[in-house]
Design a protein around this motif. Structure first.
Motif, PDB file in Angstrom:
ATOM      1  N   THR A   1       0.819  -1.215   0.000  1.00  0.00           N
ATOM      2  CA  THR A   1       0.000   0.000   0.000  1.00  0.00           C
ATOM      3  C   THR A   1       0.848   1.257   0.000  1.00  0.00           C
ATOM      4  N   ARG A   2       2.099   1.141  -0.376  1.00  0.00           N
ATOM      5  CA  ARG A   2       3.016   2.272  -0.231  1.00  0.00           C
ATOM      6  C   ARG A   2       2.612   3.460  -1.105  1.00  0.00           C
ATOM      7  N   ARG A   3       2.750   3.349  -2.395  1.00  0.00           N
ATOM      8  CA  ARG A   3       2.344   4.450  -3.291  1.00  0.00           C
ATOM      9  C   ARG A   3       0.989   4.174  -3.896  1.00  0.00           C
ATOM     10  N   THR A   4       0.813   2.962  -4.365  1.00  0.00           N
ATOM     11  CA  THR A   4      -0.472   2.520  -4.888  1.00  0.00           C
ATOM     12  C   THR A   4      -0.778   1.168  -4.263  1.00  0.00           C
TER      13      THR A   4
ATOM     14  N   LYS B   1      -1.351  -3.908  -9.657  1.00  0.00           N
ATOM     15  CA  LYS B   1      -2.080  -2.874  -8.938  1.00  0.00           C
ATOM     16  C   LYS B   1      -3.539  -3.304  -8.832  1.00  0.00           C
ATOM     17  N   ALA B   2      -4.114  -3.091  -7.657  1.00  0.00           N
ATOM     18  CA  ALA B   2      -5.510  -3.450  -7.444  1.00  0.00           C
ATOM     19  C   ALA B   2      -6.055  -2.646  -6.270  1.00  0.00           C
ATOM     20  N   PHE B   3      -7.338  -2.384  -6.310  1.00  0.00           N
ATOM     21  CA  PHE B   3      -7.987  -1.707  -5.190  1.00  0.00           C
ATOM     22  C   PHE B   3      -8.129  -2.701  -4.052  1.00  0.00           C
TER      23      PHE B   3
END
Length: 160
Positions: free
Chosen positions: A103-106, A121-123
């Motif tokens: 969860t650092r940048r994205t 990348k994923a929500f």
């Protein structure tokens, strides 16, 4: 004139690398065969050009390195572009466990698909330590060519 030519080559290389970076996140490649074949083709063509290019030895080495790099990234760009164009509407669904997340940048998830590790990348719905235990990844994939999958959708969903 030569400096201008080198600047143009550098810009083209950077553009191709950017295209590869963008397109590669849309695919899962589950074998190293494609990378080995692309590297072998690049090496073979570079060696042929290296042998037949009649210049000073210093320029030959630099020419060989530049040729290899340009060929390698050009072939990867063509490969990803071909796969992107060839994707069909035959969607397969795969549910895979989450191996980790960041969860650092994205937000992103780590997972294994066909014995190969990936991160995408994923929500992530809730930042909790039990994310790995409570959620799985739902992949909607299109097999473009053997062992190359286009990611149609990637969702983090609760386990049933």
């Amino acid at each position: 004139m030569k400096k201008k030519y080198n600047n143009v080559i550098l810009l083209i290389a950077l553009g191709l690398i950017a295209i590869i970076y963008i397109l590669r996140h849309n695919f899962l490649i589950t074998t190293y065969t494609y990378a080995i074949v692309i590297a072998a083709i690049s090496i073979a063509v570079t060696l042929i050009a290296f042998i037949f290019k009649a210049t000073r030895q210093k320029d030959k080495v630099l020419f060989g390195i530049k040729s290899f790099v340009m060929l390698y990234i050009s072939i990867w760009t063509l490969f990803y572009s071909y796969c992107y164009v060839q994707k069909s509407t035959n969607v397969q669904t795969a549910i895979v466990p989450i191996n980790g997340y960041y969860t650092r940048r994205t937000d992103g998830v780590l997972f294994t698909f066909q014995d190969k590790h990936f991160d995408r990348k994923a929500f992530i719905p809730n930042y909790s330590d039990s994310l790995i235990d409570k959620y799985v990844i739902k992949l909607e994939l299109v097999e473009v060519i053997s062992n190359v999958y286009y990611i149609n959708k990637l969702h983090v969903i609760p386990k049933n």
